[in-house]
Design an enzyme around this catalytic site. Structure first.
Site, PDB file in Angstrom:
ATOM      1  N   ASP A  23       2.685  -4.712  -0.888  1.00  0.00           N
ATOM      2  CA  ASP A  23       3.622  -5.413  -0.011  1.00  0.00           C
ATOM      3  C   ASP A  23       3.105  -5.412   1.428  1.00  0.00           C
ATOM      4  O   ASP A  23       3.176  -6.423   2.136  1.00  0.00           O
ATOM      5  CB  ASP A  23       5.002  -4.752  -0.085  1.00  0.00           C
ATOM      6  CG  ASP A  23       6.052  -5.519   0.690  1.00  0.00           C
ATOM      7  OD1 ASP A  23       6.287  -6.696   0.357  1.00  0.00           O
ATOM      8  OD2 ASP A  23       6.609  -4.949   1.640  1.00  0.00           O
ATOM      9  N   LYS A  51       1.842  -8.477   4.092  1.00  0.00           N
ATOM     10  CA  LYS A  51       2.349  -8.629   5.458  1.00  0.00           C
ATOM     11  C   LYS A  51       1.231  -8.726   6.485  1.00  0.00           C
ATOM     12  O   LYS A  51       1.261  -9.576   7.377  1.00  0.00           O
ATOM     13  CB  LYS A  51       3.293  -7.457   5.794  1.00  0.00           C
ATOM     14  CG  LYS A  51       4.591  -7.479   5.008  1.00  0.00           C
ATOM     15  CD  LYS A  51       5.469  -6.269   5.332  1.00  0.00           C
ATOM     16  CE  LYS A  51       6.777  -6.319   4.553  1.00  0.00           C
ATOM     17  NZ  LYS A  51       7.651  -5.162   4.844  1.00  0.00           N
TER      18      LYS A  51
END
Length: 815
Positions: free
Chosen positions: A677, A681
């Site tokens: 994740d 980003k």
């Protein structure tokens, strides 16, 4: 002297006729009153159907005649005392018998001429006007019925006859100057030719009848009574924010009526305009309403007075290199159309003289194509010009206002608004007086176009965003709650209304074009139809609402694949789903390019840092000319929460479970713990900085043993964590021994990026990052000595929803 005209809905029932008579009675002691009335609503259509069915040999016309008879008899029974029923019904029956004999004759010969159809259509006005005259006499008013065919003389162009004003004016003035009655009832729509044959003035011609009489007598005012309270800035059936027009000039009213405003019949205005007789448009069913005054121009609050449109238009284009520099092509084109009695609604011509385009009604396409191709047969054979090009399924939307010429950028605002909503303009026409800008668009886009244009030119109505939300769990639910909570503020402070049109989760989807009721959306969704993303997307596109925004609160790869389709249809996309922006660079760039191409928003602030302005701050730096040197960040509120709570006396497993229960991690916490994740980003931030990175370019220095990542389920993952507790404890102990704290850090520098667990010293800005906070350090050319820091809560449904909400609001500045 005043002239009042009442339309079909105003005399459509006994109750409506009583209202009309009460209005007429209220004019007592105000001088002579001439009242012109239409047929009872629906009657003319039924009369036309009778004639056509009879000509086809279809005996169904007899049942329609019975409907007409029963309707009029029932009106008499409801309108008059029982003592006079017999005599009145007998009088109307004579008219109906004549009508029946006429239709029987048509049935026998199997032919219906325009002359005969005019005679048939006349019966509606003849019967309604006679009944109303009788009712006024019953009320004690000095009323008389007069046949308009004895006053208005026309040529013999049956169906839409042209008035001979010299003869008509003489007959009208001669008749009325010798009458002593106070009230005169006239049937509208009908007239006669020099042979005393019945003619009609065109559908809507009752308005015209009243105007002809008013002009001949130089009346003080002409009042048109209908079922709406005057003219509106747009058709209220299509534009809910339309507002009344209190005053409008003759020229503006003519333009709006010509381009589809149905409140007044276009030819009505010309006779009274020449005499400067004011026209009041009033509502029969709300007589106290102000209505609209049509008069000489006056001050108006807006440069645009109204917006109107004509449906079912076709564009006919004559083009070819053989037209350039050769006179006469336009003349021959219009002559060909004139011979077929085809009305040209709009004209536009290229400056190169290579083509000329006209707009006509779709019903005239076949005649027009045949006539024009025949007229230019030789040039087409010689390949000097092309056969007539026909484009169907179009509409004209016209913006009208006397004051437009006094304001700059009218055209720019119009076409900018259409462009922002992906409405393609096929042709444009603007008169030299600058009172009208007409655009030809797909009829599929008419409702959307009218609403978009109305928002641009009328400042007082709210700007409306139409929002479609997929994903209404923790984040989506909070978003709907915030939209409901802030509705009054947005209306008052931003003149903005966010209308949620559809909601969906993985099981159900619910649409309500008038707006989802946010106080009980859960119940509505529970009772809705099954969710199908393709069906959801198709319905959203087909609704074709202005200022549409699609909101994706999921982590679904399949849903992210729909973004391009939405952007191409002029629908903005707001998402917290990181899949699209962290996919292949080419896919990411395509979405950004589509947003620019179609002038809509593609916003994903919550992809990084939940509600923190991480991406927005970066975009501002780049747009203002700064250049990013490096990015250093803690981008996972979930991981920061985990490592902040992983202290002596707790196990790593306990902390992870607590974070999941608080909603700080994904349902499968390995998505957070794996660092994937965070990789997404930092990839997004690098791309927004200008780097062309792919996911595989990012180095992941993971801390989670591979066997845990490969566990068959979340339960298995937790079960196996017990075996690796020493591994996690040692990571913490090593950091504690150096007086440092564990943080999962992402960095981007010199075109490369990496993520991994780091032990952070006390003098570093990351050291005191508490709870679920995120922090981003931007080192740029301008912020070289001290980085620009964005810091705050980076996880949680409330803050993520607020970030999505802020993005939705931002789309209003683009849409």
């Amino acid at each position: 002297m005043q002239v009042l005209k009442f339309g079909g809905t105003s005399v459509g029932s006994a109750k409506a006729i009583e209202q009309v008579c009460n209005i007429v009675q209220s004019y007592q002691r105000k001088g002579k009153l001439i009242v012109v009335v239409s047929a009872m609503s629906g009657t003319t259509d039924k009369l036309i159907a009778c004639g056509k069915l009879a000509a086809q040999g279809n005996e169904t016309y007899k049942s329609i005649l019975n409907e007409i008879e029963n309707g009029h008899f029932e009106t008499i029974r409801s309108l008059f005392p029982i003592t006079v029923h017999s005599g009145l019904i007998s009088q109307v029956k004579k008219q109906l018998n004549q009508l029946e004999n006429l239709c029987d004759g048509i049935f026998q010969v199997g032919e219906l001429s325009r002359r005969t159809l005019d005679k048939i259509m006349a019966y509606g006005e003849l019967m309604s006007s006679w009944m109303i005259a009788e009712k006024l006499r019953q009320m004690g008013l000095n009323a008389i019925w007069k046949d308009s065919r004895q006053l208005i003389q026309t040529d013999s162009h049956f169906g839409s006859a042209q008035v001979d004003f010299d003869i008509t004016n003489d007959q009208v003035t001669t008749y009325f100057q010798h009458q002593t009655e106070d009230y005169f009832l006239l049937p509208g729509f009908i007239a006669s030719n020099s042979q005393k044959e019945t003619t009609t003035l065109g559908r809507g011609g009752s308005d015209y009848t009243a105007a002809i009489i008013a002009a001949a007598l130089d009346a003080g005012v002409l009042e048109i009574w209908t079922d709406v309270s005057g003219m509106m800035t747009a058709d209220p059936r299509l534009v809910s924010q339309a507002i009344p027009i209190p005053r409008i000039s003759y020229e503006e009213a003519m333009e709006l009526s010509h381009f589809g405003a149905k409140v007044i019949y276009p030819p009505t205005i010309q006779p009274v305009m020449e005499r400067r007789i004011p026209i009041w448009i009033k509502n029969t069913f709300a007589p106290a309403d102000e209505g609209t005054l049509i008069k000489d121009n006056g001050e108006k609050p807006y440069p645009v007075t109204g917006i109107s449109g004509i449906q079912n238009i076709a564009l006919l284009t004559l083009e070819g290199s053989g037209m350039v520099g050769i006179p006469g092509f336009s003349k021959r084109l219009f002559e060909a159309l004139h011979r077929e009695k085809i009305n040209v609604i709009l004209i536009t011509q290229s400056s190169s003289e290579h083509s000329i385009t006209v707009g006509v009604h779709e019903a005239d396409i076949i005649k027009a194509k045949s006539a024009v191709d025949s007229a230019f047969a030789q040039e087409i054979y010689d390949k000097k010009i092309e056969p007539l090009l026909v484009e169907r399924d179009l509409s004209i939307v016209a913006v009208v206002g006397d004051n437009m010429k006094n304001h700059h950028n009218m055209s720019g605002k119009l076409f900018g608004a259409l462009g922002r909503n992906a409405i393609n303009v096929r042709a444009i026409a603007q008169g030299s007086t600058e009172k009208n800008i007409s655009t030809v668009i797909s009829k599929y886009d008419v409702k959307k176009a009218l609403n978009v244009i109305h928002e641009v030119f009328f400042a007082e109505p709210l700007k409306q965003l139409n929002v479609f939300v997929v994903g209404v769990g923790n984040v989506g639910g909070k978003l709907l709650e915030q939209i409901q909570q802030q509705a009054a503020y947005l209306k008052t402070e931003m003149n903005l209304q966010i209308r949620v049109v559809a909601i969906a989760n993985s099981r159900k989807m619910y649409f309500n074009e008038d707006g989802v009721h946010l106080e009980d959306w859960k119940q509505a969704l529970d009772n809705a139809e099954p969710m199908d993303m393709e069906a959801f997307a198709s319905r959203m596109v087909n609704l074709n609402l202005r200022n549409s925004v699609f909101v994706d609160n999921t982590a679904s790869p399949d849903i992210s694949l729909s973004y391009g389709r939405f952007l191409e249809h002029g629908i903005s996309v707001v998402t917290c789903n990181k899949i699209a922006c962290s996919a292949d660079y080419s896919s990411y760039k395509k979405l950004k390019d589509l947003a620019r191409k179609y002038n809509v928003s593609f916003l994903f602030e919550t992809n990084v840092g939940a509600g923190l302005p991480v991406i927005n701050t970066l975009n501002d730096l780049i747009r203002s000319g700064d250049r990013v040197r490096s990015i250093e960040a803690v981008l996972s509120g979930s991981l920061n929460y985990v490592f902040n709570h992983f202290v002596d006396g707790t196990t790593f497993k306990e902390v992870v479970k607590a974070a999941q229960e608080e909603g700080y991690t994904e349902p499968d916490p390995r998505i957070d713990l794996s660092g994937k994740d965070v990789m997404r980003k930092i990839l997004i931030l690098a791309r927004e900085s200008g780097a062309k990175l792919e996911m595989e370019d990012i180095e992941n220095q993971g801390f989670l043993p591979a066997i845990l990542l490969e566990a068959a389920s979340v339960d298995d993952f937790y079960h196996q964590m017990d075996q690796y507790e020493d591994h996690f404890s040692n990571l913490r102990k090593d950091a504690d021994a150096e007086g440092k704290r564990l943080k999962f850090v992402a960095t981007y520098r010199d075109g490369s990026a990496k993520v991994g667990l780091q032990a952070i010293a006390p003098d570093h800005p990351f050291y005191n990052l508490h709870g679920k906070d995120n922090i981003v350090l931007y080192t740029t050319n301008r912020y070289a000595d001290q980085p620009l820091i964005v810091k705050g809560a980076g996880a949680g449904a409330d803050v993520t929803a607020s970030g999505i909400f802020a993005d939705v609001i931002k789309t209003a500045s683009v849409n």
